[in-house]
Write a protein that holds these residues in place. Structure first.
Motif, PDB file in Angstrom:
ATOM      1  N   VAL A  39       9.506 -52.562 -21.789  1.00 15.91           N
ATOM      2  CA  VAL A  39       8.963 -51.203 -21.756  1.00 15.91           C
ATOM      3  C   VAL A  39       9.255 -50.604 -23.125  1.00 15.91           C
ATOM      4  CG1 VAL A  39       9.115 -48.934 -20.660  1.00 15.91           C
ATOM      5  CG2 VAL A  39       9.346 -50.999 -19.274  1.00 15.91           C
ATOM      6  N   LEU A  40       8.212 -50.305 -23.890  1.00 15.52           N
ATOM      7  CA  LEU A  40       8.396 -49.874 -25.273  1.00 15.52           C
ATOM      8  C   LEU A  40       9.033 -48.492 -25.405  1.00 15.52           C
ATOM      9  CD1 LEU A  40       5.062 -51.181 -26.821  1.00 15.52           C
ATOM     10  CD2 LEU A  40       7.335 -52.233 -26.923  1.00 15.52           C
ATOM     11  N   ASP A  41       8.610 -47.547 -24.586  1.00 12.24           N
ATOM     12  CA  ASP A  41       9.146 -46.185 -24.665  1.00 12.24           C
ATOM     13  C   ASP A  41      10.301 -46.043 -23.681  1.00 12.24           C
ATOM     14  OD1 ASP A  41       7.252 -45.204 -26.577  1.00 12.24           O
ATOM     15  OD2 ASP A  41       5.776 -45.087 -24.961  1.00 12.24           O
ATOM     16  N   PRO A  42      11.372 -45.370 -24.096  1.00 13.30           N
ATOM     17  CA  PRO A  42      12.515 -45.228 -23.185  1.00 13.30           C
ATOM     18  C   PRO A  42      12.177 -44.378 -21.967  1.00 13.30           C
ATOM     19  CG  PRO A  42      12.827 -43.855 -25.114  1.00 13.30           C
ATOM     20  CD  PRO A  42      11.588 -44.667 -25.358  1.00 13.30           C
ATOM     21  N   ILE A  43      12.878 -44.636 -20.886  1.00 16.99           N
ATOM     22  CA  ILE A  43      12.799 -43.821 -19.677  1.00 16.99           C
ATOM     23  C   ILE A  43      13.753 -42.642 -19.905  1.00 16.99           C
ATOM     24  CG2 ILE A  43      13.121 -43.757 -17.178  1.00 16.99           C
ATOM     25  CD1 ILE A  43      11.001 -45.859 -18.169  1.00 16.99           C
ATOM     26  N   LEU A  44      13.248 -41.427 -19.783  1.00 16.60           N
ATOM     27  CA  LEU A  44      14.076 -40.238 -19.973  1.00 16.60           C
ATOM     28  C   LEU A  44      14.571 -39.761 -18.619  1.00 16.60           C
ATOM     29  CD1 LEU A  44      11.847 -38.263 -22.516  1.00 16.60           C
ATOM     30  CD2 LEU A  44      13.555 -40.027 -22.970  1.00 16.60           C
ATOM     31  N   TYR A  45      15.872 -39.469 -18.545  1.00 14.02           N
ATOM     32  CA  TYR A  45      16.438 -39.021 -17.283  1.00 14.02           C
ATOM     33  C   TYR A  45      17.389 -37.859 -17.509  1.00 14.02           C
ATOM     34  CZ  TYR A  45      20.921 -41.078 -18.427  1.00 14.02           C
ATOM     35  OH  TYR A  45      22.123 -41.345 -19.041  1.00 14.02           O
ATOM     36  N   TRP A  46      17.674 -37.147 -16.434  1.00 15.59           N
ATOM     37  CA  TRP A  46      18.619 -36.027 -16.438  1.00 15.59           C
ATOM     38  C   TRP A  46      19.509 -36.146 -15.215  1.00 15.59           C
ATOM     39  CZ3 TRP A  46      17.719 -31.369 -13.189  1.00 15.59           C
ATOM     40  CH2 TRP A  46      18.729 -30.409 -13.338  1.00 15.59           C
ATOM     41  N   ASN A  47      20.804 -36.046 -15.416  1.00 18.62           N
ATOM     42  CA  ASN A  47      21.722 -36.041 -14.289  1.00 18.62           C
ATOM     43  C   ASN A  47      21.910 -34.603 -13.863  1.00 18.62           C
ATOM     44  OD1 ASN A  47      24.458 -35.745 -12.948  1.00 18.62           O
ATOM     45  ND2 ASN A  47      24.141 -37.954 -12.918  1.00 18.62           N
ATOM     46  N   ASP A  48      21.475 -34.287 -12.646  1.00 26.70           N
ATOM     47  CA  ASP A  48      21.538 -32.912 -12.136  1.00 26.70           C
ATOM     48  C   ASP A  48      22.876 -32.608 -11.472  1.00 26.70           C
ATOM     49  OD1 ASP A  48      21.418 -34.237  -9.700  1.00 26.70           O
ATOM     50  OD2 ASP A  48      19.687 -33.116  -8.959  1.00 26.70           O
ATOM     51  N   GLY A  49      23.839 -33.494 -11.649  1.00 23.86           N
ATOM     52  CA  GLY A  49      25.146 -33.324 -11.031  1.00 23.86           C
ATOM     53  C   GLY A  49      25.310 -34.177  -9.788  1.00 23.86           C
ATOM     54  N   GLN A  50      24.187 -34.674  -9.265  1.00 24.80           N
ATOM     55  CA  GLN A  50      24.219 -35.509  -8.065  1.00 24.80           C
ATOM     56  C   GLN A  50      23.487 -36.832  -8.246  1.00 24.80           C
ATOM     57  OE1 GLN A  50      22.570 -33.001  -4.999  1.00 24.80           O
ATOM     58  NE2 GLN A  50      24.498 -31.937  -4.699  1.00 24.80           N
ATOM     59  N   GLN A  51      22.435 -36.803  -9.054  1.00 26.50           N
ATOM     60  CA  GLN A  51      21.617 -38.005  -9.222  1.00 26.50           C
ATOM     61  C   GLN A  51      20.961 -38.001 -10.594  1.00 26.50           C
ATOM     62  OE1 GLN A  51      18.799 -37.871  -6.016  1.00 26.50           O
ATOM     63  NE2 GLN A  51      18.213 -35.787  -6.423  1.00 26.50           N
ATOM     64  N   ASN A  52      20.486 -39.161 -10.995  1.00 29.37           N
ATOM     65  CA  ASN A  52      19.807 -39.330 -12.272  1.00 29.37           C
ATOM     66  C   ASN A  52      18.299 -39.276 -12.048  1.00 29.37           C
ATOM     67  OD1 ASN A  52      22.146 -39.809 -13.956  1.00 29.37           O
ATOM     68  ND2 ASN A  52      22.356 -41.712 -12.817  1.00 29.37           N
ATOM     69  N   LEU A  53      17.725 -38.112 -12.318  1.00 22.11           N
ATOM     70  CA  LEU A  53      16.301 -37.890 -12.084  1.00 22.11           C
ATOM     71  C   LEU A  53      15.493 -38.329 -13.295  1.00 22.11           C
ATOM     72  CD1 LEU A  53      16.559 -34.299 -10.593  1.00 22.11           C
ATOM     73  CD2 LEU A  53      16.253 -36.438  -9.333  1.00 22.11           C
ATOM     74  N   ILE A  54      14.457 -39.104 -13.060  1.00 17.39           N
ATOM     75  CA  ILE A  54      13.577 -39.503 -14.152  1.00 17.39           C
ATOM     76  C   ILE A  54      12.733 -38.293 -14.547  1.00 17.39           C
ATOM     77  CG2 ILE A  54      11.669 -40.986 -14.856  1.00 17.39           C
ATOM     78  CD1 ILE A  54      12.807 -43.114 -12.990  1.00 17.39           C
ATOM     79  N   ILE A  55      12.786 -37.985 -15.819  1.00 17.30           N
ATOM     80  CA  ILE A  55      12.054 -36.845 -16.379  1.00 17.30           C
ATOM     81  C   ILE A  55      10.740 -37.314 -16.999  1.00 17.30           C
ATOM     82  CG2 ILE A  55      12.148 -35.005 -18.121  1.00 17.30           C
ATOM     83  CD1 ILE A  55      14.023 -34.611 -15.680  1.00 17.30           C
ATOM     84  N   ASP A  56      10.772 -38.480 -17.617  1.00 12.33           N
ATOM     85  CA  ASP A  56       9.569 -39.044 -18.234  1.00 12.33           C
ATOM     86  C   ASP A  56       9.652 -40.565 -18.114  1.00 12.33           C
ATOM     87  OD1 ASP A  56       7.097 -38.668 -19.889  1.00 12.33           O
ATOM     88  OD2 ASP A  56       8.232 -39.949 -21.258  1.00 12.33           O
ATOM     89  N   GLY A  57       8.595 -41.168 -17.601  1.00 13.83           N
ATOM     90  CA  GLY A  57       8.551 -42.618 -17.480  1.00 13.83           C
ATOM     91  C   GLY A  57       8.613 -43.122 -16.052  1.00 13.83           C
ATOM     92  N   MET A  58       8.201 -42.288 -15.113  1.00 15.78           N
ATOM     93  CA  MET A  58       8.270 -42.679 -13.703  1.00 15.78           C
ATOM     94  C   MET A  58       7.459 -43.942 -13.421  1.00 15.78           C
ATOM     95  SD  MET A  58       7.924 -38.949 -11.950  1.00 15.78           S
ATOM     96  CE  MET A  58       8.875 -37.586 -12.599  1.00 15.78           C
ATOM     97  N   HIS A  59       6.253 -44.013 -13.953  1.00 18.18           N
ATOM     98  CA  HIS A  59       5.411 -45.193 -13.729  1.00 18.18           C
ATOM     99  C   HIS A  59       5.987 -46.404 -14.456  1.00 18.18           C
ATOM    100  CE1 HIS A  59       2.478 -41.904 -12.952  1.00 18.18           C
ATOM    101  NE2 HIS A  59       2.235 -42.667 -11.912  1.00 18.18           N
ATOM    102  N   ARG A  60       6.449 -46.205 -15.691  1.00 16.35           N
ATOM    103  CA  ARG A  60       7.049 -47.309 -16.444  1.00 16.35           C
ATOM    104  C   ARG A  60       8.266 -47.859 -15.707  1.00 16.35           C
ATOM    105  NH1 ARG A  60       8.560 -44.388 -21.330  1.00 16.35           N
ATOM    106  NH2 ARG A  60       7.649 -42.581 -20.359  1.00 16.35           N
ATOM    107  N   TYR A  61       9.076 -46.949 -15.170  1.00 15.22           N
ATOM    108  CA  TYR A  61      10.267 -47.370 -14.432  1.00 15.22           C
ATOM    109  C   TYR A  61       9.885 -48.179 -13.197  1.00 15.22           C
ATOM    110  CZ  TYR A  61      14.282 -47.174 -11.346  1.00 15.22           C
ATOM    111  OH  TYR A  61      15.287 -47.518 -10.488  1.00 15.22           O
ATOM    112  N   GLU A  62       8.922 -47.710 -12.445  1.00 15.72           N
ATOM    113  CA  GLU A  62       8.510 -48.416 -11.230  1.00 15.72           C
ATOM    114  C   GLU A  62       7.967 -49.804 -11.551  1.00 15.72           C
ATOM    115  OE1 GLU A  62       5.959 -45.359  -9.642  1.00 15.72           O
ATOM    116  OE2 GLU A  62       7.563 -44.584  -8.356  1.00 15.72           O
ATOM    117  N   ILE A  63       7.189 -49.911 -12.626  1.00 18.79           N
ATOM    118  CA  ILE A  63       6.655 -51.215 -13.036  1.00 18.79           C
ATOM    119  C   ILE A  63       7.794 -52.122 -13.488  1.00 18.79           C
ATOM    120  CG2 ILE A  63       5.250 -52.393 -14.778  1.00 18.79           C
ATOM    121  CD1 ILE A  63       3.366 -49.866 -14.595  1.00 18.79           C
ATOM    122  N   ALA A  64       8.717 -51.588 -14.267  1.00 21.47           N
ATOM    123  CA  ALA A  64       9.855 -52.383 -14.740  1.00 21.47           C
ATOM    124  C   ALA A  64      10.706 -52.858 -13.570  1.00 21.47           C
ATOM    125  CB  ALA A  64      10.696 -51.573 -15.727  1.00 21.47           C
ATOM    126  N   ALA A  65      10.949 -51.979 -12.609  1.00 19.93           N
ATOM    127  CA  ALA A  65      11.750 -52.349 -11.441  1.00 19.93           C
ATOM    128  C   ALA A  65      11.047 -53.441 -10.632  1.00 19.93           C
ATOM    129  CB  ALA A  65      12.011 -51.126 -10.575  1.00 19.93           C
TER     130      ALA A  65
END
Length: 98
Positions: A39-65
């Protein structure tokens, strides 16, 4: 960076902010990722204090997984979920599928 104990999460709330990819767009994205074997572009995430939410790259992440293809992560900082939503909307402007 998230540990294996704290996985990345695709949030329905955040996904709802984005226009869905067409079947053709999703197929092309998968073809590109599989062809590049990374995956060329990084997956951007934010930890909201409980979980690591994907901010950008949801489709890329799902394909990679699904395919086991590696990806890079970049953490983001937001004061709240509302700030994350504003960032997502601002960064969707001008993208090909908006």
């Amino acid at each position: 960076m998230p540990s294996s104990l704290t996985p990345l999460v695709v949030s329905d709330r955040l996904r709802a902010l984005l226009p869905p990819l067409s079947k053709e767009e999703l197929a092309q994205l998968k073809k590109n990722i599989v062809s590049d074997v990374v995956v060329l572009d990084p997956i951007l995430y934010w930890n909201d204090g409980q979980q690591n939410l994907i901010i950008d790259g949801m489709h890329r992440y799902e394909i990679a997984a699904e395919t086991g293809i590696s990806f890079k992560l970049t953490g983001m900082e937001f004061a709240s979920i509302k700030h994350a939503e504003i960032w997502i909307l601002a960064h969707q402007e001008g993208r090909r599928h908006t």
